[in-house]
Design an enzyme around this catalytic site. Sequence first.
Site, PDB file in Angstrom:
ATOM      1  N   ALA A   1       3.518  28.978 -81.354  1.00 43.11           N
ATOM      2  CA  ALA A   1       4.471  28.710 -80.857  1.00 43.11           C
ATOM      3  C   ALA A   1       5.083  27.719 -80.024  1.00 43.11           C
ATOM      4  O   ALA A   1       4.574  27.732 -79.197  1.00 43.11           O
ATOM      5  CB  ALA A   1       5.884  30.550 -80.615  1.00 43.11           C
TER       6      ALA A   1
ATOM      7  N   GLY B   1       1.045  31.817 -82.359  1.00 42.47           N
ATOM      8  CA  GLY B   1       1.384  32.089 -83.224  1.00 42.47           C
ATOM      9  C   GLY B   1       0.424  30.965 -84.477  1.00 42.47           C
ATOM     10  O   GLY B   1       1.005  31.485 -85.530  1.00 42.47           O
TER      11      GLY B   1
ATOM     12  N   GLU C   1      -1.742  33.234 -85.475  1.00 37.34           N
ATOM     13  CA  GLU C   1      -1.210  34.717 -86.634  1.00 37.34           C
ATOM     14  C   GLU C   1      -1.355  34.058 -87.861  1.00 37.34           C
ATOM     15  O   GLU C   1      -1.522  34.669 -88.974  1.00 37.34           O
ATOM     16  CB  GLU C   1      -0.314  34.950 -86.278  1.00 37.34           C
ATOM     17  CG  GLU C   1       0.114  35.764 -84.681  1.00 37.34           C
ATOM     18  CD  GLU C   1       1.343  35.896 -84.024  1.00 37.34           C
ATOM     19  OE1 GLU C   1       1.659  34.977 -83.393  1.00 37.34           O
ATOM     20  OE2 GLU C   1       1.663  37.322 -84.167  1.00 37.34           O
TER      21      GLU C   1
ATOM     22  N   GLU D   1      -0.483  35.755 -75.493  1.00 40.38           N
ATOM     23  CA  GLU D   1       1.077  35.575 -75.078  1.00 40.38           C
ATOM     24  C   GLU D   1       1.255  35.652 -74.252  1.00 40.38           C
ATOM     25  O   GLU D   1       2.527  36.135 -73.113  1.00 40.38           O
ATOM     26  CB  GLU D   1       2.096  36.197 -76.804  1.00 40.38           C
ATOM     27  CG  GLU D   1       1.828  35.508 -78.160  1.00 40.38           C
ATOM     28  CD  GLU D   1       0.969  35.921 -78.468  1.00 40.38           C
ATOM     29  OE1 GLU D   1      -0.549  35.963 -78.031  1.00 40.38           O
ATOM     30  OE2 GLU D   1       1.072  34.804 -79.786  1.00 40.38           O
TER      31      GLU D   1
HETATM   32  N1  COA Z   1       4.061  24.951 -76.749  1.00 41.82           N
HETATM   33  C1  COA Z   1       4.429  23.966 -76.986  1.00 41.82           C
HETATM   34  N2  COA Z   1       4.195  23.249 -76.426  1.00 41.82           N
HETATM   35  C2  COA Z   1       2.521  23.063 -76.394  1.00 41.82           C
HETATM   36  C3  COA Z   1       1.994  24.250 -76.955  1.00 41.82           C
HETATM   37  C4  COA Z   1       3.251  24.903 -77.229  1.00 41.82           C
HETATM   38  N3  COA Z   1       2.712  26.581 -77.538  1.00 41.82           N
HETATM   39  N4  COA Z   1       0.528  24.256 -76.067  1.00 41.82           N
HETATM   40  C5  COA Z   1       0.427  22.418 -75.729  1.00 41.82           C
HETATM   41  N5  COA Z   1       1.533  22.051 -76.118  1.00 41.82           N
HETATM   42  C6  COA Z   1       1.918  21.126 -75.602  1.00 41.82           C
HETATM   43  C7  COA Z   1       2.196  20.363 -73.930  1.00 41.82           C
HETATM   44  O1  COA Z   1       3.055  21.063 -73.387  1.00 41.82           O
HETATM   45  C8  COA Z   1       1.563  18.750 -73.851  1.00 41.82           C
HETATM   46  O2  COA Z   1       2.644  18.366 -74.078  1.00 41.82           O
HETATM   47  P1  COA Z   1       3.090  17.517 -72.924  1.00 41.82           P
HETATM   48  O3  COA Z   1       2.071  16.555 -72.957  1.00 41.82           O
HETATM   49  O4  COA Z   1       4.435  16.861 -73.215  1.00 41.82           O
HETATM   50  O5  COA Z   1       3.024  18.236 -71.677  1.00 41.82           O
HETATM   51  C9  COA Z   1       0.475  19.348 -75.090  1.00 41.82           C
HETATM   52  O6  COA Z   1       0.713  20.021 -75.851  1.00 41.82           O
HETATM   53  C10 COA Z   1      -1.110  19.559 -74.742  1.00 41.82           C
HETATM   54  O7  COA Z   1      -1.173  20.119 -73.715  1.00 41.82           O
HETATM   55  P2  COA Z   1      -1.760  20.214 -72.968  1.00 41.82           P
HETATM   56  O8  COA Z   1      -1.659  21.645 -72.506  1.00 41.82           O
HETATM   57  O9  COA Z   1      -1.813  19.136 -71.989  1.00 41.82           O
HETATM   58  O10 COA Z   1      -3.801  20.277 -73.455  1.00 41.82           O
HETATM   59  P3  COA Z   1      -4.882  20.890 -72.775  1.00 41.82           P
HETATM   60  O11 COA Z   1      -6.238  20.350 -73.496  1.00 41.82           O
HETATM   61  O12 COA Z   1      -4.621  20.794 -71.256  1.00 41.82           O
HETATM   62  O13 COA Z   1      -4.847  22.608 -72.985  1.00 41.82           O
HETATM   63  C11 COA Z   1      -4.312  24.299 -74.510  1.00 41.82           C
HETATM   64  C12 COA Z   1      -4.474  22.930 -74.760  1.00 41.82           C
HETATM   65  C13 COA Z   1      -4.444  24.349 -75.899  1.00 41.82           C
HETATM   66  C14 COA Z   1      -5.501  25.334 -73.499  1.00 41.82           C
HETATM   67  C15 COA Z   1      -2.788  24.669 -73.413  1.00 41.82           C
HETATM   68  O14 COA Z   1      -1.782  23.201 -74.497  1.00 41.82           O
HETATM   69  C16 COA Z   1      -1.886  25.715 -73.957  1.00 41.82           C
HETATM   70  O15 COA Z   1      -2.628  26.876 -73.284  1.00 41.82           O
HETATM   71  N6  COA Z   1      -1.263  26.232 -74.768  1.00 41.82           N
HETATM   72  C17 COA Z   1      -0.699  26.736 -75.165  1.00 41.82           C
HETATM   73  C18 COA Z   1      -1.420  28.104 -75.871  1.00 41.82           C
HETATM   74  C19 COA Z   1       0.138  29.654 -75.810  1.00 41.82           C
HETATM   75  O16 COA Z   1      -0.104  29.890 -74.597  1.00 41.82           O
HETATM   76  N7  COA Z   1      -0.123  29.475 -76.827  1.00 41.82           N
HETATM   77  C20 COA Z   1       1.341  30.845 -77.312  1.00 41.82           C
HETATM   78  C21 COA Z   1       2.457  30.368 -77.485  1.00 41.82           C
HETATM   79  S1  COA Z   1       3.257  31.876 -78.024  1.00 41.82           S
END
Ligand code: COA
Length: 258
Positions: A65, A111, A114, A134
Amino acid sequence: MYQFLVTSLENGTFTIVISRPDKLNALNKTVIAELSTAIDEVHSNPEIKSAIITGAGTKAFVAGADINEFLQLDSTQGEELSRRGQQLVFDKIENSPKPTVAAVNGFALGGGCELALACHFIYASENAKFGQPEVNLGLIPGYGGTQRLTQIIGRNRAMELLMSGNMITAKEAMEYGIVNKVVPSDELLARTKEILMTIQSRAPLAVSKVIECVNNFDHTQQGYDFEIKKFGECFATDDMKEGATAFLEKRKPKFAGK
Ligand code: COA
């Protein structure tokens, strides 16, 4: 037509690509609303026989999400976000009368995991990763994750994934029973379409009843009673007469979905 979805229909298979690559296809309110509309189309358009949900690019299926939308919410609004998402998208996917498969092409987190779990089954690319992170955000899954994950992989594995927030690889997800098949990235869509072609050649009403019965899985007599009812309903269909007749006449059946 959509801001964040790209859809296409080929050989009866409707492919829904979630396309917000700069945010790893994260589910914001607009994506949820658009997915809801696209799933309604799967339900209502007779030309659509099955659906695939996937993410744009090779890095992410859906990274969860949209975390940007969380900070301004209070408890009531949090509940509403969860309820709306479940009703608008996740429950409708699970209860789709037409097979709906997730083609997971990268991160399927929160999400995103999910969303894949709500589909009828999952094919994944070798680089796919699954997780429910989460708890890192002070949250728990809100789109059915605690329920579907537990049902699919069992209590102890679900407890570990949900409490640790750790990610697992596609191979581990297959060992857990989350994923049905792991394939090279560049074959993912073709292999997913291939299995859907097989399913689409079967009697559509029978396939829908399989979905209903499996979704009604119940350890008690209720599940068996539901199957008895659905089995009986098959005998009122032209497809059942055609299927049995074709077998006896040693020819391929031609199902009309009636
Ligand atoms: N919501 C909003 N933005 C998100 C996102 C999310 N769930 N997941 C990734 N993004 C965005 C990042 O903020 C980043 O945006 P920016 O370039 O404007 O800063 C972009 O997507 C790329 O992500 P980034 O974190 O730079 O890539 P990465 O390769 O370093 O890491 C992940 C990849 C998937 C490990 C990491 O993005 C992450 O942990 N995301 C969140 C996962 C999460 O907690 N999901 C559950 C949400 S309830």
